[in-house]
Design a protein around this motif. Structure first.
Motif, short mmCIF file in Angstrom:
data_model
loop_
_atom_site.label_atom_id
_atom_site.label_comp_id
_atom_site.label_asym_id
_atom_site.label_seq_id
_atom_site.Cartn_x
_atom_site.Cartn_y
_atom_site.Cartn_z
N PRO A 1 -2.15 14.51 -5.02
CA PRO A 1 -1.35 13.28 -4.98
C PRO A 1 -1.21 12.70 -6.39
O PRO A 1 -2.14 12.78 -7.20
CB PRO A 1 -2.18 12.36 -4.07
CG PRO A 1 -2.95 13.29 -3.19
CD PRO A 1 -3.29 14.46 -4.08
N PHE B 1 -3.82 5.53 -1.93
CA PHE B 1 -2.58 4.97 -1.40
C PHE B 1 -2.32 3.58 -1.96
O PHE B 1 -1.16 3.23 -2.25
CB PHE B 1 -2.68 4.92 0.13
CG PHE B 1 -1.48 4.37 0.82
CD1 PHE B 1 -0.33 5.13 0.94
CD2 PHE B 1 -1.50 3.09 1.36
CE1 PHE B 1 0.79 4.64 1.60
CE2 PHE B 1 -0.38 2.58 2.02
CZ PHE B 1 0.77 3.36 2.14
N LYS C 1 5.13 3.01 -1.24
CA LYS C 1 4.42 3.05 0.04
C LYS C 1 5.41 3.19 1.19
O LYS C 1 5.20 3.98 2.12
CB LYS C 1 3.57 1.79 0.23
CG LYS C 1 2.33 1.73 -0.64
CD LYS C 1 1.59 0.42 -0.42
CE LYS C 1 0.35 0.34 -1.30
NZ LYS C 1 -0.37 -0.96 -1.15
N TRP D 1 6.96 6.67 1.09
CA TRP D 1 6.00 7.67 1.57
C TRP D 1 5.91 7.63 3.10
O TRP D 1 5.93 8.68 3.76
CB TRP D 1 4.63 7.42 0.95
CG TRP D 1 3.51 8.19 1.59
CD1 TRP D 1 2.51 7.69 2.37
CD2 TRP D 1 3.30 9.61 1.54
NE1 TRP D 1 1.68 8.70 2.79
CE2 TRP D 1 2.14 9.90 2.29
CE3 TRP D 1 3.98 10.65 0.92
CZ2 TRP D 1 1.64 11.18 2.46
CZ3 TRP D 1 3.48 11.95 1.08
CH2 TRP D 1 2.34 12.20 1.84
N GLU E 1 -1.25 5.58 5.16
CA GLU E 1 -2.39 5.56 4.24
C GLU E 1 -3.34 6.71 4.52
O GLU E 1 -3.81 7.38 3.59
CB GLU E 1 -3.12 4.23 4.34
CG GLU E 1 -4.30 4.12 3.40
CD GLU E 1 -4.95 2.74 3.41
OE1 GLU E 1 -5.90 2.53 2.63
OE2 GLU E 1 -4.50 1.88 4.20
N TYR F 1 -2.14 10.06 3.15
CA TYR F 1 -1.84 10.16 1.72
C TYR F 1 -2.63 11.26 1.02
O TYR F 1 -2.21 11.76 -0.02
CB TYR F 1 -2.08 8.82 1.02
CG TYR F 1 -1.64 8.84 -0.43
CD1 TYR F 1 -0.30 8.97 -0.77
CD2 TYR F 1 -2.59 8.76 -1.46
CE1 TYR F 1 0.10 9.02 -2.10
CE2 TYR F 1 -2.19 8.80 -2.79
CZ TYR F 1 -0.85 8.93 -3.09
OH TYR F 1 -0.45 8.98 -4.41
N ALA G 1 -0.46 14.13 -0.02
CA ALA G 1 0.74 13.85 -0.81
C ALA G 1 1.03 14.91 -1.86
O ALA G 1 2.17 15.03 -2.33
CB ALA G 1 0.63 12.47 -1.48
N PHE H 1 5.85 12.95 -4.52
CA PHE H 1 4.66 12.09 -4.41
C PHE H 1 3.41 12.73 -4.99
O PHE H 1 2.35 12.11 -4.97
CB PHE H 1 4.41 11.73 -2.94
CG PHE H 1 5.53 10.96 -2.31
CD1 PHE H 1 5.60 9.58 -2.44
CD2 PHE H 1 6.52 11.61 -1.59
CE1 PHE H 1 6.64 8.86 -1.86
CE2 PHE H 1 7.57 10.91 -1.01
CZ PHE H 1 7.63 9.53 -1.15
#
Length: 237
Positions: free
Chosen positions: A19, A24, A32, A35, A50, A53, A56, A62
């Motif tokens: 990520p 997050f 946010k 995503w 969250e 994440y 990601a 992301f």
């Protein structure tokens, strides 16, 4: 056709991604929302945005690249070797380093890039992150306007499909059934985020990434029905 390829003209590679931010909560409110919207069908009702994440790194929008490992064959008489090296550190700089390698050493029409699932993941991911960092795409990654036969990409997953587009085989499974030493003897892709953000152990990620690169080369050798690389033939530089 595969037997006609000169192994010295192929650059084997693998990337490791995480990520873009550790948590997050480090995202802006807009990111946010984006995503959550991007992943709503993957998450369904099982995970919140969250909670999801951690994954990601799969998406170039992301995530970010923390390591690109490459490898190439060299032949001197009867002596064969496979040299690996890695680009790591700040993402823009590692991308520029990789681009420089492509433009100085693998820039001829006969040069090929090879990865496992590279056409669906590695190659487009690198290209997208370059665009995000305002890096002009090197010729080998710039597919705009190219016909399929002009794209100099090899994909070991694609080769193993033999035209069966419904079939997916992981690198771990393919090396296992072909009798190739597993590159997943320490960590696997799902653990890279933890090793990077929680342990801060980039060296461990580099070793893992280079093992994957070697494994891709080994698959090509098996598909050509040639002898696998020995440990002595693999040189990290």
């Amino acid at each position: 056709m595969l037997h006609k390829l000169d192994l010295e003209h192929i650059l084997f590679l693998d990337i490791e991604t995480v990520p873009e931010h550790k948590d997050f909560d480090d995202l802006s409110d807009e990111m946010k929302y984006l995503w959550a919207d991007k992943t709503k069908y993957q998450r369904k009702e099982d995970f919140s945005a969250e909670e999801f994440y951690d994954r990601a790194g799969i998406w170039a929008e992301f995530g970010k690249i923390v390591c690109i490992s490459v490898g190439y064959f060299t032949f001197k008489g009867e002596t064969r070797s496979f040299r690996t090296t890695s680009f790591y550190g700040e993402e823009k700089q590692l991308l520029l380093g990789f681009k420089n390698l492509l433009e100085t050493h693998f820039n001829r029409p006969h040069h090929l890039l090879c990865a496992h699932n590279g056409k669906e993941f590695d190659f487009p991911y690198i290209a997208r992150r370059m665009i995000i960092h305002s890096i002009t795409l090197p010729y080998k990654l710039n597919l705009f306007g190219k016909k399929p036969w002009e794209v100099a990409h090899l994909d070991t997953l694609d080769l193993w499909k033999f035209g069966d587009y419904k079939h997916y085989t992981s690198l771990k499974l393919l090396t296992g059934i072909l009798g190739i030493p597993s590159p997943k003897d320490d960590i696997d892709g799902s653990q890279v985020r933890q090793v990077y953000y929680e342990e801060g152990d980039i060296d461990r990620i580099i070793i893992y990434c280079e093992k994957d690169t070697v494994a891709v080369a080994q698959i090509i050798l098996r598909l050509r029905q040639e002898e696998l690389l020995s440990e002595d033939e693999v040189i990290s530089v």
